[in-house]
Design a protein around this motif. Structure first.
Motif, short mmCIF file in Angstrom:
data_model
loop_
_atom_site.label_atom_id
_atom_site.label_comp_id
_atom_site.label_asym_id
_atom_site.label_seq_id
_atom_site.Cartn_x
_atom_site.Cartn_y
_atom_site.Cartn_z
N PHE A 1 -7.74 5.11 12.71
CA PHE A 1 -8.95 5.74 12.16
C PHE A 1 -10.11 4.74 12.11
CE2 PHE A 1 -11.76 6.82 8.62
CZ PHE A 1 -12.05 8.16 8.87
N ILE A 2 -9.85 3.53 11.60
CA ILE A 2 -10.96 2.59 11.42
C ILE A 2 -11.43 1.97 12.73
CG2 ILE A 2 -10.41 2.10 9.02
CD1 ILE A 2 -9.06 -0.46 9.87
N LEU A 3 -10.69 2.18 13.81
CA LEU A 3 -11.20 1.77 15.12
C LEU A 3 -12.41 2.59 15.52
CD1 LEU A 3 -8.00 1.17 17.30
CD2 LEU A 3 -9.72 -0.53 16.65
N HIS A 4 -12.51 3.79 14.97
CA HIS A 4 -13.59 4.72 15.35
C HIS A 4 -14.56 5.02 14.22
CE1 HIS A 4 -11.29 5.41 19.01
NE2 HIS A 4 -10.23 5.63 18.26
N HIS A 5 -14.25 4.57 13.00
CA HIS A 5 -15.11 4.87 11.85
C HIS A 5 -15.25 3.63 10.98
CE1 HIS A 5 -14.65 9.13 12.89
NE2 HIS A 5 -13.35 8.93 12.93
N ASP A 6 -16.43 3.45 10.40
CA ASP A 6 -16.65 2.33 9.49
C ASP A 6 -16.29 2.75 8.07
OD1 ASP A 6 -17.57 0.54 11.40
OD2 ASP A 6 -19.65 1.23 11.24
N MET A 7 -15.19 2.23 7.58
CA MET A 7 -14.76 2.51 6.22
C MET A 7 -13.86 1.37 5.74
SD MET A 7 -12.81 5.91 4.68
CE MET A 7 -14.07 7.01 5.35
N LEU A 8 -14.01 0.97 4.49
CA LEU A 8 -13.13 -0.03 3.90
C LEU A 8 -11.91 0.68 3.32
CD1 LEU A 8 -15.75 -2.27 2.03
CD2 LEU A 8 -14.76 -2.62 4.30
N VAL A 9 -10.73 0.31 3.79
CA VAL A 9 -9.51 0.98 3.38
C VAL A 9 -8.57 -0.03 2.72
CG1 VAL A 9 -7.56 2.41 4.08
CG2 VAL A 9 -9.75 2.60 5.30
N TYR A 10 -8.12 0.30 1.53
CA TYR A 10 -7.17 -0.55 0.81
C TYR A 10 -5.83 0.15 0.72
CZ TYR A 10 -11.43 -2.95 -0.66
OH TYR A 10 -12.63 -3.62 -0.67
N LEU A 11 -4.77 -0.57 1.04
CA LEU A 11 -3.42 -0.08 0.84
C LEU A 11 -2.90 -0.82 -0.38
CD1 LEU A 11 -1.42 1.88 2.08
CD2 LEU A 11 -0.56 0.02 3.50
N VAL A 12 -2.73 -0.09 -1.47
CA VAL A 12 -2.47 -0.70 -2.77
C VAL A 12 -0.99 -0.60 -3.13
CG1 VAL A 12 -3.09 -0.70 -5.22
CG2 VAL A 12 -4.78 -0.03 -3.50
N VAL A 13 -0.38 -1.74 -3.37
CA VAL A 13 1.01 -1.75 -3.84
C VAL A 13 1.03 -2.40 -5.22
CG1 VAL A 13 1.98 -1.78 -1.53
CG2 VAL A 13 1.53 -3.93 -2.69
N PHE A 14 1.89 -1.88 -6.08
CA PHE A 14 1.91 -2.37 -7.46
C PHE A 14 2.66 -3.69 -7.57
CE2 PHE A 14 3.18 -2.34 -11.97
CZ PHE A 14 1.94 -2.14 -12.55
N ASP A 15 3.73 -3.84 -6.79
CA ASP A 15 4.50 -5.08 -6.78
C ASP A 15 5.22 -5.19 -5.44
OD1 ASP A 15 6.84 -3.50 -6.91
OD2 ASP A 15 6.72 -3.48 -9.09
N LYS A 16 5.89 -6.31 -5.22
CA LYS A 16 6.56 -6.54 -3.94
C LYS A 16 7.69 -5.56 -3.70
CE LYS A 16 5.61 -11.19 -2.41
NZ LYS A 16 6.21 -12.44 -1.94
N ASN A 17 8.28 -5.04 -4.76
CA ASN A 17 9.36 -4.08 -4.60
C ASN A 17 8.86 -2.77 -3.99
OD1 ASN A 17 11.29 -5.79 -5.72
ND2 ASN A 17 10.83 -5.13 -7.80
N SER A 18 7.54 -2.56 -4.05
CA SER A 18 6.95 -1.34 -3.50
C SER A 18 6.60 -1.50 -2.03
CB SER A 18 5.67 -0.99 -4.27
OG SER A 18 5.91 -0.94 -5.65
N PHE A 19 6.85 -2.70 -1.49
CA PHE A 19 6.33 -3.05 -0.16
C PHE A 19 7.48 -3.20 0.82
CE2 PHE A 19 4.36 -6.12 2.82
CZ PHE A 19 3.22 -5.39 3.13
N GLY A 20 7.37 -2.58 1.98
CA GLY A 20 8.49 -2.56 2.91
C GLY A 20 8.24 -3.25 4.23
N VAL A 21 8.37 -4.57 4.27
CA VAL A 21 8.27 -5.30 5.53
C VAL A 21 9.64 -5.28 6.20
CG1 VAL A 21 7.87 -7.57 6.57
CG2 VAL A 21 6.43 -6.79 4.73
N SER A 22 9.65 -5.19 7.52
CA SER A 22 10.89 -5.19 8.27
C SER A 22 11.77 -6.38 7.88
CB SER A 22 10.58 -5.26 9.77
OG SER A 22 11.69 -5.67 10.51
#
Length: 334
Positions: A139-160
């Motif tokens: 989406f942001i490749l075609h539109h100017d917008m600041l986007v935040y992906l908000v996680v509360f803690d590391k347990n909420s975050f899923g890295v491979s």
């Protein structure tokens, strides 16, 4: 930076719109949904939601933000995980895409997302994160917008787990404790290194002295400014300015400033972001960093992680940022 992963409470975000991972009835629920209702004002928000009579999975509706700092709340029901065979991925993509389109329609310049469907709906975090990143970045490749992906803690975050393990091993093999080399800087023709002195010999005024060269003299030795070298690389790689700053996760206004100011001094993470966007080799990356007064060093975990991705020829800046976030390092972009 156009897309940033941050650890924060989404109800405290000062953005134009925040996204509520809603249920199809648009009723106050638990988790992120419950927190948003409580902070916004549960009665007022519920009355506004009731006007819609519900919302289908993957679609989105918008209400005012009431007591939140955000002007709007975008409500989107994500899919319930049922093993992956019931169009969960398609529906989750739609939740992100429709939320972004709705924000754009209401002239929002910034928006904050939770990781939709990863709570009680059970969507695997690693897969949900990849869908979020890919949909938002497209989406942001075609539109100017600041986007935040908000996680509360590391347990909420899923890295491979596989990627995390590979990076961890690479760090173990290549990372050198900072005491071994405390300062490195590249000049035009040679590398200057200041090794650590015994504690009783360290003087504050000597910390940035390198072979008796002043900072002014070091800068004078640079044959190209960072801006000049960056623009040369863009031409050599046959890329446009827009392609470059979009791929670098760099704001358009900052890129314009860099282009128009020959003496612009970027942060290291910004310079590295351009190297990733241009898919530079390690040698080329250090050449670009040299123009800004930096170099990659094995005494920095940030640098070792960047080196890992370049060695793997993986130039996906958002995947790199996922890894940097997981290792508590600064994210690429500006």
């Amino acid at each position: 930076m156009p897309l940033e992963i941050i650890r924060h409470d989404i109800t405290k975000m000062k953005v134009d719109a925040i996204v509520n991972s809603a249920n199809t009835a648009l009723k106050m629920g638990g988790g992120v949904c419950g927190a948003i209702f409580r902070e916004a004002g549960a009665m007022e928000l519920q009355e506004a939601c009731d006007q819609f009579g519900g919302c289908k999975v993957g679609e989105a509706v918008i209400t005012e933000g009431f007591n939140l700092d955000a002007k709007f709340i975008i409500h989107t029901p994500g899919p319930i995980w049922q093993g992956g065979g019931n169009q969960e991925a398609t529906l989750l993509q739609a939740s992100y895409r429709n939320s972004l389109e709705l924000a754009k329609k209401h002239h929002s310049e910034s928006i904050a997302f939770p990781l939709i469907s990863t709570g009680i709906y059970g969507y695997p975090k690693e897969e949900a994160l990849q869908i979020a990143i890919s949909t938002i970045s497209t989406f942001i490749l075609h539109h100017d917008m600041l986007v935040y992906l908000v996680v509360f803690d590391k347990n909420s975050f899923g890295v491979s787990k596989k990627l995390f393990t590979s990076i961890h091993q690479y760090i173990d093999e290549h990372y050198v404790e900072e005491l071994e080399t405390t300062f490195q800087r590249l000049g035009r023709e040679e590398r200057y290194v200041m090794a650590p002195l015994p504690e009783d010999e360290i003087l504050q005024e000597d910390l940035y002295e390198v072979k008796n060269e002043s900072l002014v003299n070091l800068l004078d030795q640079l044959d190209e400014s960072f801006s000049e070298r960056l623009l040369r690389f863009i031409d050599e790689k046959e890329m446009t300015d827009v392609e470059t700053y979009k791929r670098a996760n760099i704001d358009r206004r900052l890129f314009s400033k860099i282009r128009n100011e020959d003496d612009y001094a970027p942060k290291k993470k910004t310079a590295v972001a351009f190297a990733i966007a241009l898919q530079l080799s390690l040698e080329e990356t250090n050449e670009l960093l040299e123009a800004a007064g930096y170099t990659l060093s094995h005494s920095s975990k940030f640098d070792v992680i960047i080196e890992f991705f370049i060695q793997q020829a993986n130039y996906n800046i958002h995947e790199i940022n996922e890894a940097l976030f997981a290792f508590d390092q600064p994210l690429l972009g500006a």
